[in-house]
Design a protein around this motif. Structure first.
Motif, PDB file in Angstrom:
ATOM      1  N   PHE A  66       0.843  -1.134  -0.042  1.00 22.46           N
ATOM      2  CA  PHE A  66       0.099  -0.051   0.091  1.00 22.46           C
ATOM      3  C   PHE A  66       1.007   1.357   0.193  1.00 22.46           C
ATOM      4  O   PHE A  66       1.807   1.303   0.688  1.00 22.46           O
ATOM      5  N   LEU A  67       0.556   2.244  -0.721  1.00 19.11           N
ATOM      6  CA  LEU A  67       1.387   3.395  -0.846  1.00 19.11           C
ATOM      7  C   LEU A  67       0.571   4.493   0.128  1.00 19.11           C
ATOM      8  O   LEU A  67      -0.521   4.590   0.193  1.00 19.11           O
ATOM      9  N   GLN A  68       1.266   5.136   0.759  1.00 23.53           N
ATOM     10  CA  GLN A  68       0.817   6.337   1.601  1.00 23.53           C
ATOM     11  C   GLN A  68      -0.219   7.217   0.956  1.00 23.53           C
ATOM     12  O   GLN A  68      -1.216   7.346   1.654  1.00 23.53           O
ATOM     13  N   SER A  69       0.045   7.570  -0.250  1.00 21.55           N
ATOM     14  CA  SER A  69      -0.803   8.347  -0.880  1.00 21.55           C
ATOM     15  C   SER A  69      -2.221   7.826  -1.278  1.00 21.55           C
ATOM     16  O   SER A  69      -3.174   8.235  -1.209  1.00 21.55           O
ATOM     17  N   ASP A  70      -2.192   6.682  -1.480  1.00 20.38           N
ATOM     18  CA  ASP A  70      -3.305   5.556  -1.871  1.00 20.38           C
ATOM     19  C   ASP A  70      -4.335   5.593  -0.431  1.00 20.38           C
ATOM     20  O   ASP A  70      -5.387   5.645  -0.533  1.00 20.38           O
ATOM     21  N   ILE A  71      -3.508   5.426   0.704  1.00 15.43           N
ATOM     22  CA  ILE A  71      -4.113   5.372   1.893  1.00 15.43           C
ATOM     23  C   ILE A  71      -4.830   6.807   2.263  1.00 15.43           C
ATOM     24  O   ILE A  71      -6.057   6.686   2.714  1.00 15.43           O
ATOM     25  N   ASP A  72      -4.138   7.676   1.895  1.00 18.33           N
ATOM     26  CA  ASP A  72      -4.522   9.156   2.082  1.00 18.33           C
ATOM     27  C   ASP A  72      -5.766   9.414   1.454  1.00 18.33           C
ATOM     28  O   ASP A  72      -6.836  10.050   1.759  1.00 18.33           O
ATOM     29  N   LEU A  73      -5.597   9.070   0.047  1.00 20.47           N
ATOM     30  CA  LEU A  73      -6.904   9.179  -0.886  1.00 20.47           C
ATOM     31  C   LEU A  73      -8.144   8.570  -0.555  1.00 20.47           C
ATOM     32  O   LEU A  73      -9.111   8.939  -0.356  1.00 20.47           O
ATOM     33  N   LEU A  74      -7.670   7.195   0.108  1.00 18.06           N
ATOM     34  CA  LEU A  74      -9.188   6.428   0.496  1.00 18.06           C
ATOM     35  C   LEU A  74      -9.633   7.091   1.770  1.00 18.06           C
ATOM     36  O   LEU A  74     -10.789   7.074   1.884  1.00 18.06           O
ATOM     37  N   LEU A  75      -8.725   7.558   2.456  1.00 21.96           N
ATOM     38  CA  LEU A  75      -9.193   7.994   3.766  1.00 21.96           C
ATOM     39  C   LEU A  75      -9.982   9.206   3.541  1.00 21.96           C
ATOM     40  O   LEU A  75     -11.087   9.639   4.209  1.00 21.96           O
ATOM     41  N   THR A  76      -9.629  10.221   2.580  1.00 16.72           N
ATOM     42  CA  THR A  76     -10.195  11.361   2.232  1.00 16.72           C
ATOM     43  C   THR A  76     -11.566  11.071   1.872  1.00 16.72           C
ATOM     44  O   THR A  76     -12.636  11.739   2.080  1.00 16.72           O
TER      45      THR A  76
END
Length: 95
Positions: A66-76
């Motif tokens: 998992f990329l942190q940017s993907d996680i941030d996007l999902l949480l957003t």
């Protein structure tokens, strides 16, 4: 050359249809989640929100793929859905 242009246009048209279908699917799921959260009631909505956030964070820590940017996007996006649900709930309560 003419056939190449036709093939490219056909592929672009197919991609456009696929994109629209995916967008409709995501919007339908968003509405379903919002309806489910509204149905659960105010007290349970916050615990559901916390559980969703915890699940995303836990899953992200469990794997390196998992990329942190993907996680941030999902949480957003999840937080946006939850905010919409809260707004609908507050609007309904004031009417």
């Amino acid at each position: 050359m003419k056939q190449l242009v036709i093939d490219i246009l056909m592929k672009l048209a197919k991609m456009d249809v696929d994109t629209k279908e995916l967008t409709a699917q995501v919007e339908a799921q968003s509405l379903l989640i919002a309806a489910l959260l509204l149905t659960t009631g105010k007290g349970e909505s916050s615990s559901i929100s916390e559980n969703i956030n915890n699940a995303i964070v836990t899953a992200s820590r469990a794997g390196d793929e998992f990329l942190q940017s993907d996680i941030d996007l999902l949480l957003t996006h999840v937080n946006r859905l939850l905010a919409v649900t809260r707004q609908v709930d507050q609007t309904a309560a004031t009417q």
